[in-house]
Design a protein around this motif. Sequence first.
Motif, PDB file in Angstrom:
ATOM      1  N   TYR A 200      17.013  72.941  37.465  1.00 26.96           N
ATOM      2  CA  TYR A 200      16.015  73.005  36.476  1.00 26.96           C
ATOM      3  C   TYR A 200      16.328  72.131  35.468  1.00 26.96           C
ATOM      4  O   TYR A 200      15.787  70.629  35.277  1.00 26.96           O
ATOM      5  CB  TYR A 200      15.620  74.239  35.623  1.00 26.96           C
ATOM      6  CG  TYR A 200      14.193  74.797  36.934  1.00 26.96           C
ATOM      7  CD1 TYR A 200      12.862  74.125  36.853  1.00 26.96           C
ATOM      8  CD2 TYR A 200      14.352  75.283  37.406  1.00 26.96           C
ATOM      9  CE1 TYR A 200      11.883  73.995  37.029  1.00 26.96           C
ATOM     10  CE2 TYR A 200      13.519  76.153  37.515  1.00 26.96           C
ATOM     11  CZ  TYR A 200      12.397  75.514  37.931  1.00 26.96           C
ATOM     12  OH  TYR A 200      11.067  75.786  38.600  1.00 26.96           O
ATOM     13  N   ILE A 201      18.158  72.282  35.337  1.00 27.70           N
ATOM     14  CA  ILE A 201      18.775  71.110  34.267  1.00 27.70           C
ATOM     15  C   ILE A 201      18.748  70.019  35.146  1.00 27.70           C
ATOM     16  O   ILE A 201      18.785  69.020  34.598  1.00 27.70           O
ATOM     17  CB  ILE A 201      20.068  71.801  33.638  1.00 27.70           C
ATOM     18  CG1 ILE A 201      19.753  72.786  33.170  1.00 27.70           C
ATOM     19  CG2 ILE A 201      21.714  70.504  33.556  1.00 27.70           C
ATOM     20  CD1 ILE A 201      19.839  72.707  32.007  1.00 27.70           C
ATOM     21  N   GLY A 202      19.023  69.657  36.199  1.00 27.85           N
ATOM     22  CA  GLY A 202      18.949  68.510  37.330  1.00 27.85           C
ATOM     23  C   GLY A 202      18.055  68.108  37.225  1.00 27.85           C
ATOM     24  O   GLY A 202      17.946  66.871  36.653  1.00 27.85           O
ATOM     25  N   TYR A 203      16.730  68.663  37.173  1.00 28.60           N
ATOM     26  CA  TYR A 203      15.434  68.331  37.178  1.00 28.60           C
ATOM     27  C   TYR A 203      15.429  67.166  36.314  1.00 28.60           C
ATOM     28  O   TYR A 203      14.595  66.078  35.705  1.00 28.60           O
ATOM     29  CB  TYR A 203      14.518  68.850  37.442  1.00 28.60           C
ATOM     30  CG  TYR A 203      14.307  69.310  38.810  1.00 28.60           C
ATOM     31  CD1 TYR A 203      15.357  69.046  40.024  1.00 28.60           C
ATOM     32  CD2 TYR A 203      13.442  71.136  39.029  1.00 28.60           C
ATOM     33  CE1 TYR A 203      14.943  69.949  41.128  1.00 28.60           C
ATOM     34  CE2 TYR A 203      13.442  71.519  39.976  1.00 28.60           C
ATOM     35  CZ  TYR A 203      13.966  70.999  41.638  1.00 28.60           C
ATOM     36  OH  TYR A 203      13.798  71.410  42.498  1.00 28.60           O
ATOM     37  N   LEU A 204      15.341  67.305  34.876  1.00 24.13           N
ATOM     38  CA  LEU A 204      14.642  68.041  33.147  1.00 24.13           C
ATOM     39  C   LEU A 204      16.346  65.917  33.213  1.00 24.13           C
ATOM     40  O   LEU A 204      16.186  65.305  32.775  1.00 24.13           O
ATOM     41  CB  LEU A 204      15.533  68.758  32.223  1.00 24.13           C
ATOM     42  CG  LEU A 204      15.304  68.065  31.525  1.00 24.13           C
ATOM     43  CD1 LEU A 204      13.977  67.786  30.928  1.00 24.13           C
ATOM     44  CD2 LEU A 204      15.595  69.413  29.798  1.00 24.13           C
ATOM     45  N   ARG A 205      17.329  66.532  33.729  1.00 19.40           N
ATOM     46  CA  ARG A 205      18.361  65.116  33.394  1.00 19.40           C
ATOM     47  C   ARG A 205      17.556  64.129  33.953  1.00 19.40           C
ATOM     48  O   ARG A 205      18.042  63.254  33.767  1.00 19.40           O
ATOM     49  CB  ARG A 205      19.334  65.657  33.867  1.00 19.40           C
ATOM     50  CG  ARG A 205      20.500  66.320  33.247  1.00 19.40           C
ATOM     51  CD  ARG A 205      22.383  66.467  33.747  1.00 19.40           C
ATOM     52  NE  ARG A 205      22.870  67.298  32.512  1.00 19.40           N
ATOM     53  CZ  ARG A 205      24.230  68.047  33.162  1.00 19.40           C
ATOM     54  NH1 ARG A 205      24.311  68.242  34.371  1.00 19.40           N
ATOM     55  NH2 ARG A 205      24.540  68.909  32.190  1.00 19.40           N
ATOM     56  N   ARG A 206      17.803  63.465  35.725  1.00 16.11           N
ATOM     57  CA  ARG A 206      17.150  62.982  35.854  1.00 16.11           C
ATOM     58  C   ARG A 206      15.738  62.192  34.901  1.00 16.11           C
ATOM     59  O   ARG A 206      15.556  60.884  35.159  1.00 16.11           O
ATOM     60  CB  ARG A 206      16.158  63.096  37.614  1.00 16.11           C
ATOM     61  CG  ARG A 206      17.590  63.669  39.119  1.00 16.11           C
ATOM     62  CD  ARG A 206      17.007  63.447  39.833  1.00 16.11           C
ATOM     63  NE  ARG A 206      16.609  64.830  40.464  1.00 16.11           N
ATOM     64  CZ  ARG A 206      17.048  65.815  40.425  1.00 16.11           C
ATOM     65  NH1 ARG A 206      18.699  65.737  40.698  1.00 16.11           N
ATOM     66  NH2 ARG A 206      16.581  66.741  40.696  1.00 16.11           N
ATOM     67  N   LYS A 207      14.780  63.686  34.574  1.00 18.04           N
ATOM     68  CA  LYS A 207      13.694  63.022  34.141  1.00 18.04           C
ATOM     69  C   LYS A 207      14.723  61.564  32.566  1.00 18.04           C
ATOM     70  O   LYS A 207      13.460  60.796  32.732  1.00 18.04           O
ATOM     71  CB  LYS A 207      13.004  63.807  34.056  1.00 18.04           C
ATOM     72  CG  LYS A 207      11.789  63.704  35.024  1.00 18.04           C
ATOM     73  CD  LYS A 207      11.315  64.983  35.412  1.00 18.04           C
ATOM     74  CE  LYS A 207      10.347  65.528  36.255  1.00 18.04           C
ATOM     75  NZ  LYS A 207       9.016  66.200  36.390  1.00 18.04           N
ATOM     76  N   PRO A 214      21.401  56.758  28.001  1.00 23.43           N
ATOM     77  CA  PRO A 214      22.208  58.047  28.149  1.00 23.43           C
ATOM     78  C   PRO A 214      22.083  59.481  28.619  1.00 23.43           C
ATOM     79  O   PRO A 214      21.304  59.804  27.655  1.00 23.43           O
ATOM     80  CB  PRO A 214      23.549  57.390  26.529  1.00 23.43           C
ATOM     81  CG  PRO A 214      22.256  56.880  26.401  1.00 23.43           C
ATOM     82  CD  PRO A 214      21.296  56.578  27.105  1.00 23.43           C
ATOM     83  N   ARG A 215      23.150  59.991  28.887  1.00 21.14           N
ATOM     84  CA  ARG A 215      23.139  61.417  28.856  1.00 21.14           C
ATOM     85  C   ARG A 215      23.306  62.250  27.775  1.00 21.14           C
ATOM     86  O   ARG A 215      23.685  61.898  26.601  1.00 21.14           O
ATOM     87  CB  ARG A 215      23.927  62.194  30.081  1.00 21.14           C
ATOM     88  CG  ARG A 215      23.917  64.237  30.115  1.00 21.14           C
ATOM     89  CD  ARG A 215      24.831  64.123  30.977  1.00 21.14           C
ATOM     90  NE  ARG A 215      23.963  63.788  32.425  1.00 21.14           N
ATOM     91  CZ  ARG A 215      24.184  64.257  33.689  1.00 21.14           C
ATOM     92  NH1 ARG A 215      25.295  64.523  34.149  1.00 21.14           N
ATOM     93  NH2 ARG A 215      23.669  63.278  34.953  1.00 21.14           N
ATOM     94  N   LEU A 216      22.254  63.352  27.584  1.00 19.32           N
ATOM     95  CA  LEU A 216      22.011  64.313  26.096  1.00 19.32           C
ATOM     96  C   LEU A 216      22.439  65.509  26.981  1.00 19.32           C
ATOM     97  O   LEU A 216      23.526  66.091  25.581  1.00 19.32           O
ATOM     98  CB  LEU A 216      21.046  64.232  25.227  1.00 19.32           C
ATOM     99  CG  LEU A 216      20.348  62.412  24.787  1.00 19.32           C
ATOM    100  CD1 LEU A 216      19.083  62.384  24.492  1.00 19.32           C
ATOM    101  CD2 LEU A 216      21.659  62.274  23.901  1.00 19.32           C
ATOM    102  N   LEU A 217      21.683  65.916  27.726  1.00 16.50           N
ATOM    103  CA  LEU A 217      21.640  67.012  27.866  1.00 16.50           C
ATOM    104  C   LEU A 217      23.363  67.665  28.798  1.00 16.50           C
ATOM    105  O   LEU A 217      23.449  67.082  29.771  1.00 16.50           O
ATOM    106  CB  LEU A 217      21.250  67.690  28.722  1.00 16.50           C
ATOM    107  CG  LEU A 217      20.945  69.137  29.184  1.00 16.50           C
ATOM    108  CD1 LEU A 217      21.176  69.729  27.770  1.00 16.50           C
ATOM    109  CD2 LEU A 217      19.343  69.138  30.047  1.00 16.50           C
TER     110      LEU A 217
END
Length: 230
Positions: A200-207, A214-217
């Motif tokens: 789910y972290i991966g799903y959220l990052r992609r969106k 830039p990445r925040l998570l």
Amino acid sequence: MTEKHLNIAIVDDDPAIVTALTRALRMENYDITSYADGTSALRAFQAGSPDAIVLDLQLPDLDGLEICRRIRRAGDDVAILMLTARDAVNDRVEGLDAGADDYLVKPFDLAELLARLRALLRRHVPRDVEQGIVRFEDVTLNQATREVVRGERSISLTRIEFDLLELFMTHPRQVLTRDQILDLVWGYQFDSTTNSLAVYIGYLRRKLEESGEPRLLQTVRGVGYALRTA
């Protein structure tokens, strides 16, 4: 986030005071955590800072002044109300210089403590957060409508994805452990072998990064995750 969802940490080794404060604060609809010594409190705050701390000056290990200094050196601007039996002006000045926001001398009136705590929270909790709008960098999350926008781009999230992002955005820059996230988002502990959280972290990052943002998570190896800039 409304006031009734705010978390207050009590750091005091006097069981009678902790019991009285816990009862009074819960009647005001705050969530309460308590610690009997400074070491355990600081360890817990590294994983996730509360919205305010009611901190006794005299503790069995680290005193309140040292705890304040360490919290401020870590860059945490959490509201701190210090409790002490010392009434001298120099003692109050020392507490405020160490990083406390306010100072209350024992014995104190519970109504006064609650009023001072409300005043501190009004100054420390952003007004837009109180109204249900949470912002971090260029991400805006509306807790009432469950809408998320990054920059000018609207992001469609599933229930779990939204709940995950809401958790991180209401605890910005704080490292949340895997167990904390599972408990707060799913409400129970998953089997330790599951990789559902990472998925789910991966799903959220992609969106969140769909347009090259830039990445925040961020992943904190061996601990968990944090919403922060690299």
